[in-house]
Design a protein around this motif. Structure first.
Motif, PDB file in Angstrom:
ATOM      1  N   GLY A 264      59.718 -18.162   0.834  1.00 23.10           N
ATOM      2  CA  GLY A 264      59.542 -17.328  -0.358  1.00 23.10           C
ATOM      3  C   GLY A 264      58.106 -17.334  -0.845  1.00 23.10           C
ATOM      4  O   GLY A 264      57.533 -16.287  -1.126  1.00 23.10           O
ATOM      5  N   LEU A 267      55.780 -15.602   1.576  1.00 20.63           N
ATOM      6  CA  LEU A 267      55.943 -14.148   1.430  1.00 20.63           C
ATOM      7  C   LEU A 267      55.186 -13.657   0.201  1.00 20.63           C
ATOM      8  O   LEU A 267      54.491 -12.644   0.234  1.00 20.63           O
ATOM      9  N   ALA A 271      52.254 -11.150   0.412  1.00 20.03           N
ATOM     10  CA  ALA A 271      52.493  -9.797  -0.079  1.00 20.03           C
ATOM     11  C   ALA A 271      51.628  -9.485  -1.292  1.00 20.03           C
ATOM     12  O   ALA A 271      51.442  -8.343  -1.644  1.00 20.03           O
ATOM     13  N   TRP A 275      47.473 -10.134   0.878  1.00 18.93           N
ATOM     14  CA  TRP A 275      47.794  -9.083   1.833  1.00 18.93           C
ATOM     15  C   TRP A 275      46.917  -7.856   1.583  1.00 18.93           C
ATOM     16  O   TRP A 275      46.487  -7.172   2.493  1.00 18.93           O
ATOM     17  N   VAL A 282      49.633  -8.134   8.432  1.00 18.03           N
ATOM     18  CA  VAL A 282      50.915  -7.766   7.866  1.00 18.03           C
ATOM     19  C   VAL A 282      52.050  -8.667   8.375  1.00 18.03           C
ATOM     20  O   VAL A 282      53.072  -8.805   7.733  1.00 18.03           O
ATOM     21  N   VAL A 285      53.763 -11.081   6.144  1.00 22.91           N
ATOM     22  CA  VAL A 285      54.862 -10.613   5.302  1.00 22.91           C
ATOM     23  C   VAL A 285      56.134 -10.507   6.130  1.00 22.91           C
ATOM     24  O   VAL A 285      57.196 -10.988   5.753  1.00 22.91           O
ATOM     25  N   TRP A 286      56.005  -9.888   7.306  1.00 27.49           N
ATOM     26  CA  TRP A 286      57.196  -9.625   8.131  1.00 27.49           C
ATOM     27  C   TRP A 286      57.871 -10.913   8.584  1.00 27.49           C
ATOM     28  O   TRP A 286      59.092 -11.023   8.526  1.00 27.49           O
ATOM     29  N   GLY A 289      59.643 -13.060   5.957  1.00 29.63           N
ATOM     30  CA  GLY A 289      60.722 -12.197   5.462  1.00 29.63           C
ATOM     31  C   GLY A 289      61.832 -12.070   6.482  1.00 29.63           C
ATOM     32  O   GLY A 289      63.017 -12.200   6.153  1.00 29.63           O
ATOM     33  N   ALA A 290      61.454 -11.832   7.744  1.00 27.46           N
ATOM     34  CA  ALA A 290      62.460 -11.652   8.786  1.00 27.46           C
ATOM     35  C   ALA A 290      63.238 -12.946   9.008  1.00 27.46           C
ATOM     36  O   ALA A 290      64.455 -12.925   9.222  1.00 27.46           O
TER      37      ALA A 290
ATOM     38  N   PRO B 145      66.882  -9.609   2.118  1.00 26.08           N
ATOM     39  CA  PRO B 145      66.284 -10.030   0.851  1.00 26.08           C
ATOM     40  C   PRO B 145      65.581  -8.861   0.181  1.00 26.08           C
ATOM     41  O   PRO B 145      64.793  -8.167   0.816  1.00 26.08           O
ATOM     42  N   ILE B 147      63.340  -9.075  -1.894  1.00 24.18           N
ATOM     43  CA  ILE B 147      61.903  -9.333  -1.982  1.00 24.18           C
ATOM     44  C   ILE B 147      61.184  -8.813  -0.746  1.00 24.18           C
ATOM     45  O   ILE B 147      60.000  -8.545  -0.792  1.00 24.18           O
ATOM     46  N   LEU B 148      61.923  -8.681   0.348  1.00 21.95           N
ATOM     47  CA  LEU B 148      61.289  -8.146   1.556  1.00 21.95           C
ATOM     48  C   LEU B 148      61.129  -6.642   1.449  1.00 21.95           C
ATOM     49  O   LEU B 148      60.229  -6.054   2.037  1.00 21.95           O
ATOM     50  N   PRO B 151      57.413  -5.289  -0.029  1.00 19.71           N
ATOM     51  CA  PRO B 151      56.317  -5.098   0.919  1.00 19.71           C
ATOM     52  C   PRO B 151      56.654  -4.086   2.013  1.00 19.71           C
ATOM     53  O   PRO B 151      55.795  -3.286   2.390  1.00 19.71           O
ATOM     54  N   VAL B 152      57.897  -4.104   2.479  1.00 20.73           N
ATOM     55  CA  VAL B 152      58.257  -3.187   3.567  1.00 20.73           C
ATOM     56  C   VAL B 152      58.143  -1.747   3.106  1.00 20.73           C
ATOM     57  O   VAL B 152      57.510  -0.909   3.763  1.00 20.73           O
ATOM     58  N   PHE B 155      54.693  -0.751   2.432  1.00 20.18           N
ATOM     59  CA  PHE B 155      54.015  -0.586   3.725  1.00 20.18           C
ATOM     60  C   PHE B 155      54.351   0.779   4.313  1.00 20.18           C
ATOM     61  O   PHE B 155      53.489   1.489   4.817  1.00 20.18           O
TER      62      PHE B 155
END
Lengths: 314, 327
Positions: A264, A267, A271, A275, A282, A285-286, A289-290, B145, B147-148, B151-152, B155
């Protein structure tokens, strides 16, 4: 004597856990969930061996670098190795999940069982308490609690003479675990109560009472084991929620504080301003998060698979 | 049934009492002092003390609490201390609540329209590939999430290049969509509402799909379904008239409970899509320690939750005649 008789009578019948395991393995999403969960736990346990650098080692000469042979996922603004931070993040996540689940079990199971078993004013008290907790607005309430208890915990650490600890950011583990645990036990208590209510009138419980088994033993040995399946399912799904909540809390800056590694807060750092300053990075972030998403998927898939496996008749 | 409802109604003020005491204590003993926030960090300590006295903040906890409750009962929820300085909290909420309610209603409607048919299909074709697919998609969508998403989505929507390959970029560029999702909120009927509504609907879809699937599976194993089939009814009639109707009862309950959540804005979604709803206000208030705002919103959400629960209990009686005769 009875033991060997038992063995003879169940000869040729697979033990129940093996049947459950078979159903999980035959359910692709559940199998995926199981594999990911085991993988994350292994990474968490082996973090010191797997991570090439300490998660908090700063190297300002190598700050904000793209991926290289030395730093597989590059480095952050303080030159910390992102690959190592993400690996250690697994340990943070698993630690928080396990602790919050334990807090939830420690509060939810005894309270729920007592409410369901004795009924009356015990039931009223526990369930009304749960009602009050349910009336609060979800994640926002967790944030509120976390933001409120944080200074208290820090002041407590200072009062105990642990000045370094109070300033280190590691106390944030306590904040996250306490706030999620305090808010989270009510759902489990409701579930346990409902299960106990359905089981406590069954013949084998009455038989145990008639044989003079003490009440505490009846609850722990006869009632709870038979109420286990929904509890296991709820716990598995709840673990995904805990991982997600920890991610949200840390993302918002109320959860785990750097240098403590959390997907968290990685990220959030990636982000946020960082970022924007280095938009080519990038993946910072991915990737966290992923991974967070995959872990939550995994727990939910596993819970769903367990649900199908443990309740074949529904 | 009568005494049951009476008990429920009597419990309501008690619950609100506990909720308000807890929230009040969290606000009062939490970090940040509203007076300090109001006057800035370098305020004169004497001024701080004077203002504390003026607002009654130096009184013991129970006196402050009783004063607060008195004011609330007269419709005065206090004033915002920080971001919306000096605006009455009541008006602040009255201004922003409709947006959240609209957004949530849309999310619930979308959720019903998608979730119920999905659950129906998954239940009918249990353990076939379509059931597995529906379950996997549903679980995946609730696990993602939020929170993801920020940014996604930023982006995807706020960058000129998506794939960094010149020709391919032009093909998949969503530049024309950009004004449709960014910028100021224009109400739930504008295209800008599509993404927030869809995101908020995922939770509804997941819950309803799961319930509908379980409900169908359970109902289809009932004796009256076998009877209906045995007397030669067409399968379509059996499913629509006999199975689906009964499987819908718990759905009504769940939707009723969701109505309690109407007033609670998703603060993450609202702050990212610049939706001027109560969720965003709560979020801002939480970080600014603007605690009259938090108090009022928490009480509102708790009240809505309790009323929705009551409503559902009443609805049971109408939907299922077996319950009406009890108690």
């Amino acid at each position: 004597m009875t033991r060997s008789l038992n063995r003879v009578m169940t000869w040729g019948v697979r033990p129940p856990w093996l049947q459950v395991a078979r159903r999980i393995v035959r359910n692709p999403p559940a199998l995926f969930g199981l594999v990911v969960v085991i993988g994350v736990v292994l990474v968490a346990l082996l973090a010191p061996v797997l991570a090439p650098y300490p998660y908090d080692k700063q190297n300002l000469d190598a700050a904000a670098q793209p991926p290289s042979a030395a730093h597989w996922l590059g480095t952050d603004a303080l030159g910390r190795d992102m690959f190592s931070r993400i690996i250690w993040g697994a340990r943070s996540a698993v630690f928080v999940i396990v602790m919050v689940t334990l807090v939830g079990l420690a509060l939810g199971v005894p309270l729920g069982a007592a409410a369901g078993y004795w009924g009356g004013w015990v039931d009223t008290l526990v369930m009304r308490l749960a009602d009050v907790l349910f009336a609060f607005p979800g994640l926002l309430f967790v944030f509120f609690v976390a933001a409120t208890i944080k200074p208290g915990i820090e002041a407590w650490a200072r009062a105990m003479g642990w000045r370094d600890l109070a300033q280190s950011g590691y106390l944030s583990y306590g904040v996250v675990i306490l706030s999620l645990g305090i808010v989270g036990w009510a759902g489990l208590a409701r579930l346990v109560r409902a299960q106990v209510l359905t089981v406590k009138e069954r013949e084998f419980v009455i038989a145990a009472h008639a044989l003079g088994v003490p009440t505490g033993r009846v609850i722990t040995r006869h009632i709870l084991p038979n109420a286990l399946a929904p509890i296991i399912i709820a716990l598995s799904m709840g673990m995904g929620d805990i991982a997600l909540s920890e991610g949200y809390l840390s993302f918002m800056g109320i959860g785990l504080q750097p240098p403590a590694p959390s997907w968290g807060n990685i990220l959030a750092e990636s982000a946020g301003r960082y970022w924007r300053a280095f938009p080519q990075m990038v993946w910072l972030v991915w990737i966290p998060g992923a991974i967070l998403a995959a872990v939550v998927f995994a727990f939910n898939f596993l819970g769903d698979g367990l649900n199908e496996a443990l309740n074949p008749e529904i | 049934m009568g005494t049951f409802i009476l008990r429920r109604l009597l419990w309501l003020p008690v619950l609100l009492f506990f909720v308000s005491v807890i929230t009040f204590a969290l606000g009062l003993y939490g970090p940040g002092d509203p007076v300090q926030v109001m006057l800035g960090l370098h305020a004169n300590p004497e001024t701080v003390a004077r203002i504390r006295q003026e607002y009654g903040l130096d009184e013991p906890f129970y006196v402050q609490y009783v004063n607060y409750v008195k004011n609330v009962l007269q419709g005065n929820f206090g004033y915002s201390l920080v971001r919306y300085r000096d605006q009455p909290v009541g008006r602040l909420i009255a201004e922003h609540l409709p947006v959240t309610v609209q957004l949530n209603l849309c999310a619930i409607v979308v959720g019903i329209l998608i979730g119920v048919p999905l659950g129906l299909i998954a239940g009918l074709y249990r353990d076939r590939w379509i059931d597995l697919a529906v379950r996997a998609v549903v679980i995946a969508s609730i696990s993602l999430p939020i929170i993801l998403l920020n940014p996604v989505l930023s982006f995807i929507f706020f960058r000129e290049h998506i794939v960094f390959v010149p020709l391919l970029d032009r093909l998949v560029s969503i530049g024309p969509l950009l004004p449709q999702v960014a910028g100021r909120w224009e109400g739930v009927l504008s295209p800008k509402a599509i993404l927030p509504v869809l995101i908020e609907a995922t939770g509804v879809i997941a819950i309803l799909t799961r319930q509908m699937r379980a409900g169908m599976i359970e109902v289809l194993s009932e004796d009256y379904i076998r009877t209906a089939r045995a007397k030669g009814l067409r399968e379509r009639v059996v499913i629509v008239r006999h199975a689906m109707r009964n499987a819908l009862i718990p759905i009504v309950t769940l939707v009723g409970l969701m109505l309690g959540g109407l007033v609670a804005g998703s603060f993450l979604v609202e702050s990212w899509f610049d939706v001027p709803g109560v969720g965003r206000i709560a979020y801002e208030a939480l970080f600014a320690r603007d605690y009259y705002v938090i108090m009022a919103l928490t009480l509102l959400i708790a009240l809505a939750y309790v009323l929705a629960n009551l409503l559902v209990d009443l609805m049971y009686g109408f939907l299922d005649p077996r319950i009406r005769t009890m108690g």
